[in-house]
Design a protein around this motif. Structure first.
Motif, PDB file in Angstrom:
ATOM      1  N   VAL A   1      -6.849 -64.962 -46.904  1.00  0.00           N
ATOM      2  CA  VAL A   1      -6.469 -64.258 -45.683  1.00  0.00           C
ATOM      3  C   VAL A   1      -5.399 -65.070 -44.967  1.00  0.00           C
ATOM      4  O   VAL A   1      -5.335 -66.296 -45.096  1.00  0.00           O
ATOM      5  CB  VAL A   1      -7.659 -64.012 -44.710  1.00  0.00           C
ATOM      6  CG1 VAL A   1      -8.668 -63.052 -45.311  1.00  0.00           C
ATOM      7  CG2 VAL A   1      -8.299 -65.301 -44.270  1.00  0.00           C
ATOM      8  N   ARG A   2      -4.534 -64.357 -44.228  1.00  0.00           N
ATOM      9  CA  ARG A   2      -3.545 -64.995 -43.349  1.00  0.00           C
ATOM     10  C   ARG A   2      -3.999 -64.772 -41.921  1.00  0.00           C
ATOM     11  O   ARG A   2      -4.399 -63.662 -41.553  1.00  0.00           O
ATOM     12  CB  ARG A   2      -2.163 -64.379 -43.555  1.00  0.00           C
ATOM     13  CG  ARG A   2      -1.561 -64.655 -44.899  1.00  0.00           C
ATOM     14  CD  ARG A   2      -0.113 -64.155 -44.983  1.00  0.00           C
ATOM     15  NE  ARG A   2       0.114 -62.862 -44.365  1.00  0.00           N
ATOM     16  CZ  ARG A   2       0.137 -61.709 -45.017  1.00  0.00           C
ATOM     17  NH1 ARG A   2      -0.073 -61.662 -46.304  1.00  0.00           N
ATOM     18  NH2 ARG A   2       0.383 -60.581 -44.371  1.00  0.00           N
ATOM     19  N   VAL A   3      -3.918 -65.809 -41.103  1.00  0.00           N
ATOM     20  CA  VAL A   3      -4.405 -65.740 -39.731  1.00  0.00           C
ATOM     21  C   VAL A   3      -3.301 -66.171 -38.770  1.00  0.00           C
ATOM     22  O   VAL A   3      -2.652 -67.193 -38.983  1.00  0.00           O
ATOM     23  CB  VAL A   3      -5.631 -66.669 -39.532  1.00  0.00           C
ATOM     24  CG1 VAL A   3      -6.158 -66.547 -38.113  1.00  0.00           C
ATOM     25  CG2 VAL A   3      -6.716 -66.370 -40.553  1.00  0.00           C
ATOM     26  N   THR A   4      -3.113 -65.387 -37.717  1.00  0.00           N
ATOM     27  CA  THR A   4      -2.212 -65.759 -36.631  1.00  0.00           C
ATOM     28  C   THR A   4      -3.004 -65.696 -35.335  1.00  0.00           C
ATOM     29  O   THR A   4      -3.671 -64.702 -35.068  1.00  0.00           O
ATOM     30  CB  THR A   4      -1.007 -64.805 -36.536  1.00  0.00           C
ATOM     31  OG1 THR A   4      -0.292 -64.848 -37.776  1.00  0.00           O
ATOM     32  CG2 THR A   4      -0.085 -65.200 -35.391  1.00  0.00           C
ATOM     33  N   VAL A   5      -2.942 -66.774 -34.564  1.00  0.00           N
ATOM     34  CA  VAL A   5      -3.578 -66.808 -33.251  1.00  0.00           C
ATOM     35  C   VAL A   5      -2.481 -67.039 -32.225  1.00  0.00           C
ATOM     36  O   VAL A   5      -1.703 -67.988 -32.329  1.00  0.00           O
ATOM     37  CB  VAL A   5      -4.644 -67.924 -33.136  1.00  0.00           C
ATOM     38  CG1 VAL A   5      -5.290 -67.904 -31.755  1.00  0.00           C
ATOM     39  CG2 VAL A   5      -5.699 -67.774 -34.220  1.00  0.00           C
TER      40      VAL A   5
ATOM     41  N   ILE B   1      -6.230 -61.316 -38.394  1.00  0.00           N
ATOM     42  CA  ILE B   1      -6.625 -61.821 -39.710  1.00  0.00           C
ATOM     43  C   ILE B   1      -6.322 -60.722 -40.720  1.00  0.00           C
ATOM     44  O   ILE B   1      -6.820 -59.605 -40.594  1.00  0.00           O
ATOM     45  CB  ILE B   1      -8.123 -62.181 -39.735  1.00  0.00           C
ATOM     46  CG1 ILE B   1      -8.435 -63.198 -38.630  1.00  0.00           C
ATOM     47  CG2 ILE B   1      -8.524 -62.713 -41.111  1.00  0.00           C
ATOM     48  CD1 ILE B   1      -9.910 -63.383 -38.358  1.00  0.00           C
ATOM     49  N   ILE B   2      -5.484 -61.036 -41.722  1.00  0.00           N
ATOM     50  CA  ILE B   2      -5.038 -60.045 -42.697  1.00  0.00           C
ATOM     51  C   ILE B   2      -5.441 -60.484 -44.099  1.00  0.00           C
ATOM     52  O   ILE B   2      -5.177 -61.618 -44.505  1.00  0.00           O
ATOM     53  CB  ILE B   2      -3.507 -59.868 -42.658  1.00  0.00           C
ATOM     54  CG1 ILE B   2      -3.049 -59.495 -41.249  1.00  0.00           C
ATOM     55  CG2 ILE B   2      -3.049 -58.823 -43.680  1.00  0.00           C
ATOM     56  CD1 ILE B   2      -1.545 -59.526 -41.073  1.00  0.00           C
ATOM     57  N   ARG B   3      -6.062 -59.577 -44.842  1.00  0.00           N
ATOM     58  CA  ARG B   3      -6.410 -59.877 -46.235  1.00  0.00           C
ATOM     59  C   ARG B   3      -5.152 -59.838 -47.088  1.00  0.00           C
ATOM     60  O   ARG B   3      -4.427 -58.842 -47.120  1.00  0.00           O
ATOM     61  CB  ARG B   3      -7.428 -58.869 -46.762  1.00  0.00           C
ATOM     62  CG  ARG B   3      -7.718 -59.092 -48.249  1.00  0.00           C
ATOM     63  CD  ARG B   3      -8.703 -58.091 -48.771  1.00  0.00           C
ATOM     64  NE  ARG B   3      -8.557 -57.933 -50.208  1.00  0.00           N
ATOM     65  CZ  ARG B   3      -9.551 -57.677 -51.031  1.00  0.00           C
ATOM     66  NH1 ARG B   3     -10.777 -57.533 -50.549  1.00  0.00           N
ATOM     67  NH2 ARG B   3      -9.338 -57.541 -52.305  1.00  0.00           N
ATOM     68  N   GLU B   4      -4.888 -60.939 -47.760  1.00  0.00           N
ATOM     69  CA  GLU B   4      -3.759 -61.034 -48.677  1.00  0.00           C
ATOM     70  C   GLU B   4      -4.195 -60.710 -50.103  1.00  0.00           C
ATOM     71  O   GLU B   4      -3.477 -60.086 -50.869  1.00  0.00           O
ATOM     72  CB  GLU B   4      -3.182 -62.457 -48.614  1.00  0.00           C
ATOM     73  CG  GLU B   4      -1.943 -62.679 -49.405  1.00  0.00           C
ATOM     74  CD  GLU B   4      -1.403 -64.075 -49.196  1.00  0.00           C
ATOM     75  OE1 GLU B   4      -1.220 -64.782 -50.212  1.00  0.00           O
ATOM     76  OE2 GLU B   4      -1.154 -64.469 -48.041  1.00  0.00           O
TER      77      GLU B   4
ATOM     78  N   ASP C   1     -12.106 -55.119 -47.423  1.00  0.00           N
ATOM     79  CA  ASP C   1     -12.402 -54.608 -48.760  1.00  0.00           C
ATOM     80  C   ASP C   1     -11.164 -54.267 -49.588  1.00  0.00           C
ATOM     81  O   ASP C   1     -11.272 -53.939 -50.759  1.00  0.00           O
ATOM     82  CB  ASP C   1     -13.336 -53.399 -48.679  1.00  0.00           C
ATOM     83  CG  ASP C   1     -12.728 -52.247 -47.885  1.00  0.00           C
ATOM     84  OD1 ASP C   1     -11.672 -52.443 -47.244  1.00  0.00           O
ATOM     85  OD2 ASP C   1     -13.320 -51.154 -47.902  1.00  0.00           O
ATOM     86  N   ALA C   2      -9.963 -54.351 -49.001  1.00  0.00           N
ATOM     87  CA  ALA C   2      -8.728 -54.081 -49.748  1.00  0.00           C
ATOM     88  C   ALA C   2      -7.596 -54.915 -49.151  1.00  0.00           C
ATOM     89  O   ALA C   2      -7.608 -55.242 -47.968  1.00  0.00           O
ATOM     90  CB  ALA C   2      -8.378 -52.594 -49.681  1.00  0.00           C
ATOM     91  N   ASP C   3      -6.620 -55.254 -49.993  1.00  0.00           N
ATOM     92  CA  ASP C   3      -5.469 -56.014 -49.518  1.00  0.00           C
ATOM     93  C   ASP C   3      -4.784 -55.264 -48.381  1.00  0.00           C
ATOM     94  O   ASP C   3      -4.649 -54.038 -48.425  1.00  0.00           O
ATOM     95  CB  ASP C   3      -4.467 -56.246 -50.652  1.00  0.00           C
ATOM     96  CG  ASP C   3      -5.037 -57.125 -51.754  1.00  0.00           C
ATOM     97  OD1 ASP C   3      -6.149 -57.664 -51.578  1.00  0.00           O
ATOM     98  OD2 ASP C   3      -4.366 -57.273 -52.795  1.00  0.00           O
ATOM     99  N   GLY C   4      -4.362 -55.986 -47.357  1.00  0.00           N
ATOM    100  CA  GLY C   4      -3.699 -55.382 -46.221  1.00  0.00           C
ATOM    101  C   GLY C   4      -4.637 -55.009 -45.089  1.00  0.00           C
ATOM    102  O   GLY C   4      -4.197 -54.753 -43.973  1.00  0.00           O
ATOM    103  N   ARG C   5      -5.935 -54.985 -45.336  1.00  0.00           N
ATOM    104  CA  ARG C   5      -6.891 -54.700 -44.256  1.00  0.00           C
ATOM    105  C   ARG C   5      -6.841 -55.848 -43.260  1.00  0.00           C
ATOM    106  O   ARG C   5      -6.635 -56.994 -43.636  1.00  0.00           O
ATOM    107  CB  ARG C   5      -8.311 -54.551 -44.791  1.00  0.00           C
ATOM    108  CG  ARG C   5      -8.490 -53.463 -45.776  1.00  0.00           C
ATOM    109  CD  ARG C   5      -8.735 -52.169 -45.118  1.00  0.00           C
ATOM    110  NE  ARG C   5      -9.070 -51.176 -46.135  1.00  0.00           N
ATOM    111  CZ  ARG C   5      -9.331 -49.953 -45.871  1.00  0.00           C
ATOM    112  NH1 ARG C   5      -9.294 -49.515 -44.632  1.00  0.00           N
ATOM    113  NH2 ARG C   5      -9.609 -49.110 -46.826  1.00  0.00           N
TER     114      ARG C   5
END
Length: 126
Positions: free
Chosen positions: A99-103, A91-94, A38-42
């Motif tokens: 979103v940016r995802v790292t696996v 998974i990070i909200r940009e 719901d907010a950037d950075g979540r």
């Protein structure tokens, strides 16, 4: 960069099934709560363990998706001795649409898997 909120899920799932010879089968499916991003950075962090039984000729492939996009793909695996995988996904909200995802993956015996993948997913409605 703002700090995120870690959503914790205590879901434990087990899937023991025979899958189709061709195509894809969902071994596990989870839904992300509506207010998770719901907010950037979540952000959301997920950890998974996968175990394959040994088979002399069967090939396997694991794909992980988020919002309909492949975020990790093991490629074709032939595991005559079986194998265990551990996946850690962040998974990070940009923004409200990105979103940016790292696996990050580790394995006991599959040396050909991608160990870290980065994906940026756009066009979302968060």
């Amino acid at each position: 960069m703002p700090y995120g909120t870690l959503q914790i899920s205590d879901t434990v799932a087990s899937s023991q099934q025979t899958v189709a010879q061709y195509g894809e089968d969902n071994l596990y499916l989870d839904t992300t709560a509506a207010n998770t991003f719901d907010a950037d950075g979540r952000f959301l962090e997920q950890r998974e363990s996968i175990t394959f039984v040994a088979h002399a000729t069967a090939s396997r492939r694991v794909r992980k998706y988020f919002a309909g996009t492949v975020i990790w793909d093991s490629g074709t695996l032939t595991l005559s001795l079986g194998a265990e995988f551990r996946l850690v996904t962040e998974i990070i909200r940009e923004s409200s649409t990105v979103v940016r995802v790292t696996v990050t993956a580790s394995s006991t015996s599959a040396s050909t898997i991608p160990y870290v993948t980065h994906t940026r997913i756009t066009g979302l409605t968060l």
